[in-house]
Design a protein around this motif. Structure first.
Motif: not given
Length: 600
Positions: A218-223, A301-306, A330-333
């Motif tokens: 539902x919030x896919x553009x905000x993610x 989720x097109x705005x996903x940064x990591x 990127x994968x953030x640990x």
């Protein structure tokens, strides 16, 4: 936007005033970790000096390191288990800690297959919360604008048990999500989740996952970031989307929640979020119906940064699958923690998984390091190990982590093997190498060699009536399936080919192995659906001889060769798979119930 503050940090320009203070705290703690450690140990010994446990070692009120190290032994869970069991059974005297034990945090893996019970106190949540509060200020140095959107995090609570004393026993993250620190956390624009707390706190794993996925869609553009605790958890969420996208799209199209979501608090939590949108439903159908799941995360989720997931240690096996689903973002640990103690954080969270190093924060507990040399003979009780302090570890060397905590663990061997990679200021940074003695792991389960051996022995009892035995075996954790599952290769000696084991019996052998594995594994199979059915692959006679020949051809000593009980080297796995005669899967789930704990 970075603030121009007198509190600016050597780590980089902070995003806001609050971040500046957090980064300054990291600098203060890492400039002189030895001094901080000395203070922490003195505090712990002052607080717990009158406990029954420390009284046994006659410290006589001493709070210095030399006295502590000369008198208090290095211990494992098995050494502490009788004292922990007394607390679990209702003894409220100060056995390990002067403060009352508030609950037990469960951790996988005693030799008997029971969960470990780690005592904790209310004050520990303050310390853990402090470490959590440092994560986003560090991340904001590398990824700007996280206050402009939300995080889609798949977070879950697991079932709890109660000890005979009435104290709750539950996993550390379940304890955190149910604590006031989480439920009453102040609003932080840099740390907003798509999921309402009601969805996270729902004990039904299907309803929880469904609600969290629905909110994320539902919030896919905000993610702006997608995450879970472990890589395996995020892959389970993607698998859930593959199975349930049609129903999710239907809910979004109609604005009516799936009737299978029966938890009243979840329904209430979603009431203000779920609104009909045919456009969004059509988009989900378009992306999910074609059968192409490559880059599905960044397509939906097109705005996903990591991706915010743990991919170190055993979780590294999931990196190729995550890259497939995400397009290699990127994968953030971000942090390093366990049930026993929260340890530290990654000051370069966007580094490659193979380069992740954690800076241990010296205020979290008292840390010592046992030099780890796999070729050295095991230590005897008569020759106690020489431990190294946090500030004295050497770059390139491997150590086993030993901790002393406010909650009463003293010189406790955690079982994590770490390698020193460098320093931030004077605080060492460590790469997590592996859990000691762990062979197989899919999710939070940890199966060691002794446990696997016992499971094979128990299952092979079913072969006796066929005059058949298991000659050799090895295993691997297959993470190409979602959820992942254990694969065990068996070479059988069938003494009477006219009476060889039936397919039904070999399937029952799979189940017998699962019944023999620990409660964490069985919960993953039954309640969490985080582990798939165990598979046995029967290989041709002589396969393990070939395996030995291959190892010797690569330089192994014929005198010292031992069959590896777990394999992950591609040529060896290809050899094994090319010799497979038949495969069998467990026909049912093993027994598991969140039962009350035994009192013995």
């Amino acid at each position: 936007m970075a603030v121009d503050s007198g509190l600016s940090s050597p780590l980089g320009p902070p995003a806001c005033e609050k971040d500046a203070k957090a980064l300054q705290f990291i600098e203060e703690m890492t400039r002189n970790p030895d001094q901080v450690q000395e203070k922490i140990l003195a505090e712990i010994l002052s607080q717990n000096g009158e406990t029954e446990y420390l009284q046994r070692f006659k410290l006589a009120g001493a709070t210095d390191r030399d006295t502590f190290k000369s008198k208090v032994p290095v211990v494992t869970y098995e050494d502490l288990q009788p004292d922990i069991q007394r607390i679990a059974n209702g003894d409220r005297s100060p056995i390990l800690c002067s403060h009352p034990i508030s609950e037990f945090l469960t951790s996988s893996g005693t030799s008997a297959g029971e969960r470990k019970l780690m005592p904790t106190i209310h004050e520990e949540w303050d310390r853990r919360q402090k470490l959590y509060s440092l994560l986003m200020p560090v991340m904001n140095l590398y990824v700007p604008g996280l206050d402009k959107g939300k995080g889609l995090y798949f977070l879950f609570v697991k079932s709890e048990t109660k000890t005979p004393s009435g104290l709750v026993a539950r996993p550390v993250l379940t304890g955190y999500y149910r604590s006031e620190h989480f439920k009453k956390r102040p609003y932080d624009p840099y740390n907003v989740y798509t999921s309402p707390d009601e969805a996270i706190l729902c004990v039904d794993s299907f309803q929880s996952m469904y609600a969290q996925m629905l909110c994320g869609l539902l919030m896919h553009k905000e993610v702006l970031r997608v995450g879970a605790v472990f890589a395996s958890g995020l892959l389970r969420a993607i698998r859930f989307l593959q199975v349930h996208w049609q129903q999710l799209a239907h809910d979004i199209s109609t604005g009516i929640l799936n009737p299978k979501i029966t938890d009243p608090s979840v329904r209430e939590g979603l009431a203000g979020i779920l609104k009909p949108s045919q456009e969004l439903a059509d988009f989900i159908i378009q992306e999910c119906s074609g059968g192409n799941w490559e880059r599905i995360i960044t397509r939906i989720w097109p705005n996903t940064k990591y991706l915010d997931v743990i991919v170190t240690g055993a979780m590294a096996q999931y990196i190729p699958t995550l890259d497939y689903f995400s397009g290699g973002i990127p994968l953030a640990c971000t942090m390093y923690a366990s049930s026993e103690c929260y340890f530290g954080l990654n000051l370069k969270p966007m580094s490659k998984p193979s380069e992740v190093s954690y800076t241990i924060m010296p205020n979290m507990g008292y840390f010592e390091f046992l030099p780890h040399d796999p070729s050295a003979p095991p230590l005897s009780r008569d020759s106690p190990p020489r431990l190294v302090d946090l500030a004295d570890v050497e770059v390139g060397k491997e150590y086993e982590l030993v901790i002393t905590t406010y909650a009463g663990l003293c010189r406790y061997r955690v079982g994590d093997i770490l390698q020193v990679t460098g320093f931030h200021n004077s605080a060492p940074q460590f790469q997590f190498i592996r859990r000691k003695n762990v062979l197989l792991s899919i999710d939070s389960d940890k199966t060691d060699e002794a446990e696997l051996q016992k499971a094979v022995e128990n299952a092979s009892l079913l072969l006796r009536e066929f005059n058949t035995s298991v000659v050799e075996y090895t295993s691997f954790a297959d993470t190409k399936t979602i959820p992942g599952h254990y694969v065990v290769y068996w070479e059988l000696l069938v003494k009477d080919p006219s009476n060889s084991p039936t397919d039904t019996v070999l399937k029952q052998c799979c189940l017998a192995m699962e019944e023999s594995l620990n409660t964490v594994y069985r919960q993953g199979r039954v309640a969490d659906n985080s582990i798939g059915p165990l598979e046995i692959r029967v290989v041709k006679s002589g396969t393990f001889e070939e395996l030995m020949d291959y190892a010797i051809s690569r330089g192994a000593s014929i005198n010292q060769y031992k069959v590896p009980r777990c394999v992950n080297f591609t040529p060896i796995m290809e050899l094994l798979d090319s010799r497979v005669l038949s495969t069998y899967f467990s026909p049912a789930a093993p027994h598991w119930t969140p039962e009350r704990r035994r009192t013995d």
